[in-house]
Design a protein around this motif. Structure first.
Motif, PDB file in Angstrom:
ATOM      1  N   GLU A  74      -1.225   2.155  -2.668  1.00  0.00           N
ATOM      2  CA  GLU A  74      -0.326   2.030  -3.829  1.00  0.00           C
ATOM      3  C   GLU A  74      -0.338   3.314  -4.657  1.00  0.00           C
ATOM      4  O   GLU A  74       0.699   3.767  -5.142  1.00  0.00           O
ATOM      5  CB  GLU A  74      -0.770   0.872  -4.720  1.00  0.00           C
ATOM      6  N   GLN A  75      -1.513   3.878  -4.821  1.00  0.00           N
ATOM      7  CA  GLN A  75      -1.650   5.074  -5.669  1.00  0.00           C
ATOM      8  C   GLN A  75      -0.802   6.227  -5.118  1.00  0.00           C
ATOM      9  O   GLN A  75      -0.069   6.883  -5.859  1.00  0.00           O
ATOM     10  CB  GLN A  75      -3.133   5.450  -5.738  1.00  0.00           C
ATOM     11  N   VAL A  76      -0.905   6.445  -3.802  1.00  0.00           N
ATOM     12  CA  VAL A  76      -0.157   7.547  -3.174  1.00  0.00           C
ATOM     13  C   VAL A  76       1.347   7.304  -3.263  1.00  0.00           C
ATOM     14  O   VAL A  76       2.124   8.202  -3.630  1.00  0.00           O
ATOM     15  CB  VAL A  76      -0.587   7.712  -1.693  1.00  0.00           C
ATOM     16  N   LEU A  77       1.765   6.087  -2.939  1.00  0.00           N
ATOM     17  CA  LEU A  77       3.210   5.799  -2.959  1.00  0.00           C
ATOM     18  C   LEU A  77       3.763   5.920  -4.382  1.00  0.00           C
ATOM     19  O   LEU A  77       4.860   6.457  -4.593  1.00  0.00           O
ATOM     20  CB  LEU A  77       3.479   4.402  -2.388  1.00  0.00           C
ATOM     21  N   GLY A  78       2.979   5.459  -5.351  1.00  0.00           N
ATOM     22  CA  GLY A  78       3.408   5.573  -6.746  1.00  0.00           C
ATOM     23  C   GLY A  78       3.525   7.032  -7.157  1.00  0.00           C
ATOM     24  O   GLY A  78       4.510   7.442  -7.784  1.00  0.00           O
ATOM     25  N   GLU A  79       2.518   7.819  -6.794  1.00  0.00           N
ATOM     26  CA  GLU A  79       2.512   9.248  -7.167  1.00  0.00           C
ATOM     27  C   GLU A  79       3.713   9.976  -6.558  1.00  0.00           C
ATOM     28  O   GLU A  79       4.264  10.889  -7.177  1.00  0.00           O
ATOM     29  CB  GLU A  79       1.191   9.874  -6.688  1.00  0.00           C
ATOM     30  N   LEU A  80       4.110   9.583  -5.347  1.00  0.00           N
ATOM     31  CA  LEU A  80       5.206  10.280  -4.676  1.00  0.00           C
ATOM     32  C   LEU A  80       6.566   9.614  -4.920  1.00  0.00           C
ATOM     33  O   LEU A  80       7.574  10.018  -4.338  1.00  0.00           O
ATOM     34  CB  LEU A  80       4.908  10.402  -3.177  1.00  0.00           C
ATOM     35  N   GLY A  81       6.575   8.594  -5.767  1.00  0.00           N
ATOM     36  CA  GLY A  81       7.850   7.991  -6.161  1.00  0.00           C
ATOM     37  C   GLY A  81       8.515   7.171  -5.073  1.00  0.00           C
ATOM     38  O   GLY A  81       9.746   7.138  -4.985  1.00  0.00           O
ATOM     39  N   ILE A  91     -10.803   3.545   9.160  1.00  0.00           N
ATOM     40  CA  ILE A  91     -11.352   2.363   8.493  1.00  0.00           C
ATOM     41  C   ILE A  91     -11.440   2.603   6.977  1.00  0.00           C
ATOM     42  O   ILE A  91     -11.914   3.649   6.528  1.00  0.00           O
ATOM     43  CB  ILE A  91     -12.772   2.051   9.034  1.00  0.00           C
ATOM     44  N   GLY A  92     -10.984   1.613   6.205  1.00  0.00           N
ATOM     45  CA  GLY A  92     -11.207   1.614   4.758  1.00  0.00           C
ATOM     46  C   GLY A  92     -10.290   2.524   3.963  1.00  0.00           C
ATOM     47  O   GLY A  92      -9.153   2.804   4.360  1.00  0.00           O
ATOM     48  N   ALA A  93     -10.795   3.011   2.833  1.00  0.00           N
ATOM     49  CA  ALA A  93      -9.965   3.753   1.870  1.00  0.00           C
ATOM     50  C   ALA A  93      -9.293   5.001   2.453  1.00  0.00           C
ATOM     51  O   ALA A  93      -8.121   5.262   2.138  1.00  0.00           O
ATOM     52  CB  ALA A  93     -10.780   4.102   0.634  1.00  0.00           C
ATOM     53  N   PRO A  94      -9.983   5.788   3.314  1.00  0.00           N
ATOM     54  CA  PRO A  94      -9.270   6.939   3.893  1.00  0.00           C
ATOM     55  C   PRO A  94      -8.045   6.498   4.697  1.00  0.00           C
ATOM     56  O   PRO A  94      -6.991   7.139   4.651  1.00  0.00           O
ATOM     57  CB  PRO A  94     -10.319   7.600   4.805  1.00  0.00           C
ATOM     58  N   GLY A  95      -8.180   5.394   5.417  1.00  0.00           N
ATOM     59  CA  GLY A  95      -7.042   4.865   6.175  1.00  0.00           C
ATOM     60  C   GLY A  95      -5.939   4.368   5.262  1.00  0.00           C
ATOM     61  O   GLY A  95      -4.750   4.546   5.557  1.00  0.00           O
ATOM     62  N   ALA A  96      -6.319   3.747   4.162  1.00  0.00           N
ATOM     63  CA  ALA A  96      -5.315   3.250   3.212  1.00  0.00           C
ATOM     64  C   ALA A  96      -4.505   4.412   2.630  1.00  0.00           C
ATOM     65  O   ALA A  96      -3.282   4.357   2.525  1.00  0.00           O
ATOM     66  CB  ALA A  96      -5.998   2.471   2.096  1.00  0.00           C
ATOM     67  N   LYS A  97      -5.192   5.464   2.270  1.00  0.00           N
ATOM     68  CA  LYS A  97      -4.510   6.644   1.714  1.00  0.00           C
ATOM     69  C   LYS A  97      -3.624   7.304   2.775  1.00  0.00           C
ATOM     70  O   LYS A  97      -2.454   7.623   2.533  1.00  0.00           O
ATOM     71  CB  LYS A  97      -5.566   7.631   1.201  1.00  0.00           C
ATOM     72  N   ASN A  98      -4.174   7.473   3.970  1.00  0.00           N
ATOM     73  CA  ASN A  98      -3.404   8.142   5.024  1.00  0.00           C
ATOM     74  C   ASN A  98      -2.228   7.304   5.515  1.00  0.00           C
ATOM     75  O   ASN A  98      -1.199   7.862   5.923  1.00  0.00           O
ATOM     76  CB  ASN A  98      -4.320   8.510   6.199  1.00  0.00           C
ATOM     77  N   ALA A  99      -2.364   5.985   5.491  1.00  0.00           N
ATOM     78  CA  ALA A  99      -1.230   5.140   5.894  1.00  0.00           C
ATOM     79  C   ALA A  99      -0.051   5.398   4.961  1.00  0.00           C
ATOM     80  O   ALA A  99       1.093   5.524   5.402  1.00  0.00           O
ATOM     81  CB  ALA A  99      -1.627   3.672   5.852  1.00  0.00           C
ATOM     82  N   ALA A 100      -0.338   5.509   3.673  1.00  0.00           N
ATOM     83  CA  ALA A 100       0.739   5.779   2.713  1.00  0.00           C
ATOM     84  C   ALA A 100       1.330   7.162   2.952  1.00  0.00           C
ATOM     85  O   ALA A 100       2.556   7.335   2.926  1.00  0.00           O
ATOM     86  CB  ALA A 100       0.206   5.656   1.292  1.00  0.00           C
ATOM     87  N   LEU A 101       0.480   8.150   3.204  1.00  0.00           N
ATOM     88  CA  LEU A 101       0.994   9.504   3.454  1.00  0.00           C
ATOM     89  C   LEU A 101       1.811   9.552   4.749  1.00  0.00           C
ATOM     90  O   LEU A 101       2.807  10.274   4.840  1.00  0.00           O
ATOM     91  CB  LEU A 101      -0.169  10.507   3.503  1.00  0.00           C
ATOM     92  N   PHE A 102       1.387   8.782   5.727  1.00  0.00           N
ATOM     93  CA  PHE A 102       2.143   8.720   6.999  1.00  0.00           C
ATOM     94  C   PHE A 102       3.512   8.079   6.748  1.00  0.00           C
ATOM     95  O   PHE A 102       4.543   8.540   7.253  1.00  0.00           O
ATOM     96  CB  PHE A 102       1.348   7.909   8.023  1.00  0.00           C
ATOM     97  N   ALA A 103       3.514   7.013   5.977  1.00  0.00           N
ATOM     98  CA  ALA A 103       4.784   6.352   5.640  1.00  0.00           C
ATOM     99  C   ALA A 103       5.706   7.337   4.913  1.00  0.00           C
ATOM    100  O   ALA A 103       6.899   7.438   5.218  1.00  0.00           O
ATOM    101  CB  ALA A 103       4.521   5.126   4.772  1.00  0.00           C
ATOM    102  N   VAL A 104       5.142   8.091   3.979  1.00  0.00           N
ATOM    103  CA  VAL A 104       5.944   9.073   3.228  1.00  0.00           C
ATOM    104  C   VAL A 104       6.496  10.134   4.186  1.00  0.00           C
ATOM    105  O   VAL A 104       7.670  10.519   4.098  1.00  0.00           O
ATOM    106  CB  VAL A 104       5.099   9.729   2.115  1.00  0.00           C
ATOM    107  N   ALA A 105       5.670  10.592   5.125  1.00  0.00           N
ATOM    108  CA  ALA A 105       6.128  11.620   6.070  1.00  0.00           C
ATOM    109  C   ALA A 105       7.313  11.112   6.890  1.00  0.00           C
ATOM    110  O   ALA A 105       8.269  11.857   7.149  1.00  0.00           O
ATOM    111  CB  ALA A 105       4.975  12.035   6.985  1.00  0.00           C
ATOM    112  N   MET A 106       7.271   9.856   7.277  1.00  0.00           N
ATOM    113  CA  MET A 106       8.397   9.289   8.040  1.00  0.00           C
ATOM    114  C   MET A 106       9.641   9.184   7.176  1.00  0.00           C
ATOM    115  O   MET A 106      10.737   9.572   7.590  1.00  0.00           O
ATOM    116  CB  MET A 106       8.016   7.898   8.586  1.00  0.00           C
ATOM    117  N   LEU A 107       9.472   8.677   5.967  1.00  0.00           N
ATOM    118  CA  LEU A 107      10.619   8.508   5.069  1.00  0.00           C
ATOM    119  C   LEU A 107      11.208   9.851   4.663  1.00  0.00           C
ATOM    120  O   LEU A 107      12.421   9.982   4.460  1.00  0.00           O
ATOM    121  CB  LEU A 107      10.187   7.715   3.824  1.00  0.00           C
ATOM    122  N   ALA A 108      10.359  10.865   4.564  1.00  0.00           N
ATOM    123  CA  ALA A 108      10.802  12.193   4.109  1.00  0.00           C
ATOM    124  C   ALA A 108      11.717  12.868   5.139  1.00  0.00           C
ATOM    125  O   ALA A 108      12.449  13.797   4.789  1.00  0.00           O
ATOM    126  CB  ALA A 108       9.590  13.079   3.825  1.00  0.00           C
TER     127      ALA A 108
END
Ligand code: RP5
Length: 162
Positions: free
Chosen positions: A23-30, A117-134
Protein backbone atom coordinates in the motif's frame (compact mmCIF):
# COMPACT_ATOMS: atom_id res chain seq x y z
CA UNK A 1 -8.20 8.77 -4.65
CA UNK A 2 -7.45 7.33 -8.11
CA UNK A 3 -9.68 4.57 -9.44
CA UNK A 4 -8.30 1.26 -8.13
CA UNK A 5 -6.28 -0.57 -10.78
CA UNK A 6 -4.36 -2.79 -8.36
CA UNK A 7 -6.11 -5.20 -6.00
CA UNK A 8 -4.19 -6.25 -2.90
CA UNK A 9 -5.65 -9.49 -1.56
CA UNK A 10 -4.64 -11.31 1.59
CA UNK A 11 -5.75 -14.55 3.16
CA UNK A 12 -6.08 -13.16 6.68
CA UNK A 13 -6.06 -9.94 8.66
CA UNK A 14 -2.83 -11.23 10.17
CA UNK A 15 -1.14 -10.61 6.78
CA UNK A 16 -2.01 -6.91 6.79
CA UNK A 17 0.99 -5.57 8.76
CA UNK A 18 3.24 -7.08 6.07
CA UNK A 19 1.09 -5.99 3.14
CA UNK A 20 1.07 -2.36 4.24
CA UNK A 21 4.40 -2.20 2.39
CA UNK A 22 2.50 -2.70 -0.91
CA UNK A 23 0.00 0.00 0.00
CA UNK A 24 2.79 2.40 0.91
CA UNK A 25 4.53 2.07 -2.47
CA UNK A 26 1.33 2.32 -4.50
CA UNK A 27 0.22 5.36 -2.50
CA UNK A 28 3.60 7.06 -2.92
CA UNK A 29 3.52 6.50 -6.69
CA UNK A 30 -0.09 7.62 -7.05
CA UNK A 31 -1.57 4.29 -8.15
CA UNK A 32 -5.14 3.55 -7.07
CA UNK A 33 -5.60 0.31 -5.16
CA UNK A 34 -8.13 -1.70 -3.14
CA UNK A 35 -7.15 -3.91 -0.23
CA UNK A 36 -9.33 -6.93 0.63
CA UNK A 37 -9.15 -9.93 2.92
CA UNK A 38 -10.40 -13.15 1.35
CA UNK A 39 -9.32 -16.70 1.87
CA UNK A 40 -9.18 -19.49 -0.71
CA UNK A 41 -10.21 -22.03 1.93
CA UNK A 42 -12.26 -19.97 4.42
CA UNK A 43 -14.18 -17.77 1.95
CA UNK A 44 -13.84 -19.45 -1.47
CA UNK A 45 -17.08 -17.89 -2.77
CA UNK A 46 -15.74 -14.41 -2.09
CA UNK A 47 -12.50 -15.23 -3.92
CA UNK A 48 -14.37 -16.51 -6.97
CA UNK A 49 -16.74 -13.52 -7.06
CA UNK A 50 -13.79 -11.13 -6.91
CA UNK A 51 -11.71 -12.93 -9.54
CA UNK A 52 -14.60 -13.33 -11.99
CA UNK A 53 -15.41 -9.60 -12.01
CA UNK A 54 -11.95 -8.06 -11.44
CA UNK A 55 -11.31 -7.26 -15.11
CA UNK A 56 -14.64 -5.55 -15.65
CA UNK A 57 -14.22 -3.71 -12.33
CA UNK A 58 -11.13 -2.03 -13.81
CA UNK A 59 -8.46 -4.01 -11.98
CA UNK A 60 -5.29 -4.47 -14.05
CA UNK A 61 -2.90 -6.22 -11.66
CA UNK A 62 -3.62 -8.42 -8.63
CA UNK A 63 -1.29 -8.86 -5.67
CA UNK A 64 -2.19 -11.88 -3.53
CA UNK A 65 -0.58 -12.61 -0.17
CA UNK A 66 -1.04 -15.80 1.81
CA UNK A 67 0.83 -18.04 4.19
CA UNK A 68 1.18 -21.76 4.87
CA UNK A 69 -0.54 -23.84 2.17
CA UNK A 70 -0.74 -20.59 0.25
CA UNK A 71 -3.18 -21.24 -2.59
CA UNK A 72 -4.93 -17.83 -2.79
CA UNK A 73 -2.78 -16.50 -5.65
CA UNK A 74 -3.08 -19.74 -7.63
CA UNK A 75 -6.86 -19.90 -7.26
CA UNK A 76 -7.24 -16.29 -8.36
CA UNK A 77 -4.91 -16.89 -11.33
CA UNK A 78 -7.01 -19.92 -12.28
CA UNK A 79 -10.10 -17.75 -12.65
CA UNK A 80 -8.75 -14.55 -14.27
CA UNK A 81 -6.20 -13.87 -17.00
CA UNK A 82 -5.07 -10.68 -15.23
CA UNK A 83 -1.45 -10.79 -14.00
CA UNK A 84 -1.24 -12.17 -10.45
CA UNK A 85 1.74 -11.43 -8.21
CA UNK A 86 2.11 -13.66 -5.17
CA UNK A 87 3.64 -12.62 -1.85
CA UNK A 88 4.47 -15.56 0.44
CA UNK A 89 3.91 -14.74 4.12
CA UNK A 90 6.25 -15.69 6.92
CA UNK A 91 4.89 -18.72 8.79
CA UNK A 92 5.59 -19.84 12.31
CA UNK A 93 6.43 -23.46 11.58
CA UNK A 94 8.53 -23.21 8.40
CA UNK A 95 9.58 -19.56 8.22
CA UNK A 96 7.63 -18.92 5.02
CA UNK A 97 9.23 -21.70 2.98
CA UNK A 98 5.85 -23.47 2.87
CA UNK A 99 4.18 -20.30 1.57
CA UNK A 100 6.94 -19.70 -0.99
CA UNK A 101 6.86 -23.20 -2.46
CA UNK A 102 3.05 -23.28 -2.53
CA UNK A 103 3.05 -20.13 -4.65
CA UNK A 104 6.10 -20.45 -6.81
CA UNK A 105 5.55 -24.05 -7.92
CA UNK A 106 2.50 -23.40 -10.09
CA UNK A 107 2.15 -26.04 -12.79
CA UNK A 108 2.74 -24.77 -16.34
CA UNK A 109 -0.12 -22.85 -17.91
CA UNK A 110 -1.39 -20.70 -15.03
CA UNK A 111 1.37 -18.37 -13.82
CA UNK A 112 1.76 -16.64 -10.47
CA UNK A 113 4.68 -14.20 -10.41
CA UNK A 114 6.06 -14.95 -6.98
CA UNK A 115 8.08 -12.41 -5.01
CA UNK A 116 10.26 -12.75 -1.90
CA UNK A 117 8.91 -13.86 1.48
CA UNK A 118 7.41 -11.13 3.69
CA UNK A 119 7.85 -7.35 3.56
CA UNK A 120 10.50 -7.27 0.78
CA UNK A 121 8.10 -9.25 -1.41
CA UNK A 122 5.21 -6.96 -0.51
CA UNK A 123 7.21 -3.90 -1.52
CA UNK A 124 8.54 -5.48 -4.71
CA UNK A 125 5.11 -6.77 -5.75
CA UNK A 126 3.88 -3.18 -5.73
CA UNK A 127 6.93 -1.97 -7.67
CA UNK A 128 6.43 -4.78 -10.19
CA UNK A 129 2.79 -3.80 -10.59
CA UNK A 130 3.85 -0.18 -11.13
CA UNK A 131 6.43 -1.24 -13.74
CA UNK A 132 3.73 -3.07 -15.69
CA UNK A 133 1.25 -0.21 -15.47
CA UNK A 134 3.94 2.32 -16.41
CA UNK A 135 4.34 0.68 -19.83
CA UNK A 136 1.12 2.39 -20.91
CA UNK A 137 1.22 5.46 -18.65
CA UNK A 138 4.06 7.89 -19.27
CA UNK A 139 3.31 10.06 -16.22
CA UNK A 140 3.53 6.99 -13.99
CA UNK A 141 6.73 5.95 -15.76
CA UNK A 142 8.27 9.33 -14.86
CA UNK A 143 7.25 8.89 -11.21
CA UNK A 144 8.74 5.39 -11.18
CA UNK A 145 12.00 6.67 -12.66
CA UNK A 146 12.12 9.45 -10.03
CA UNK A 147 11.49 6.87 -7.28
CA UNK A 148 14.34 4.71 -8.59
CA UNK A 149 16.68 7.70 -8.81
CA UNK A 150 15.87 8.73 -5.24
CA UNK A 151 16.61 5.18 -4.13
CA UNK A 152 19.95 5.20 -5.95
CA UNK A 153 20.85 8.63 -4.57
CA UNK A 154 20.20 7.34 -1.05
CA UNK A 155 23.01 4.81 -1.37
CA UNK A 156 25.95 6.25 0.52
CA UNK A 157 29.07 5.79 -1.54
CA UNK A 158 31.52 6.32 1.29
CA UNK A 159 30.45 4.83 4.59
CA UNK A 160 31.12 6.79 7.74
CA UNK A 161 31.32 5.49 11.28
CA UNK A 162 27.94 5.50 13.04
C1 RP5 B 1 -3.32 -17.97 5.50
O1 RP5 B 1 -3.06 -18.54 6.72
C2 RP5 B 1 -3.23 -16.50 5.69
O2 RP5 B 1 -2.83 -15.89 4.51
C3 RP5 B 1 -2.22 -16.33 6.80
O3 RP5 B 1 -0.94 -16.00 6.30
C4 RP5 B 1 -2.19 -17.71 7.45
C5 RP5 B 1 -2.58 -17.67 8.90
O4 RP5 B 1 -3.86 -17.10 9.01
P1 RP5 B 1 -4.50 -16.75 10.43
O5 RP5 B 1 -4.57 -18.05 11.17
O6 RP5 B 1 -3.58 -15.74 11.07
O7 RP5 B 1 -5.85 -16.16 10.13
O8 RP5 B 1 -4.59 -18.33 5.03
Amino acid sequence: MNHPVVAILMGSNSDYPTMKASEQVLGELGVGFRTMVMSAHRTPDRVLRFAESARQDGIKVIIAAAGGAAHLAGVVAAVTHLPVLGVPMMSESLGGLDSLLSMVQMPAGVPVGTLAIGAPGAKNAALFAVAMLALSDTALEQRLLAYRKKQSDAVIETPSAP
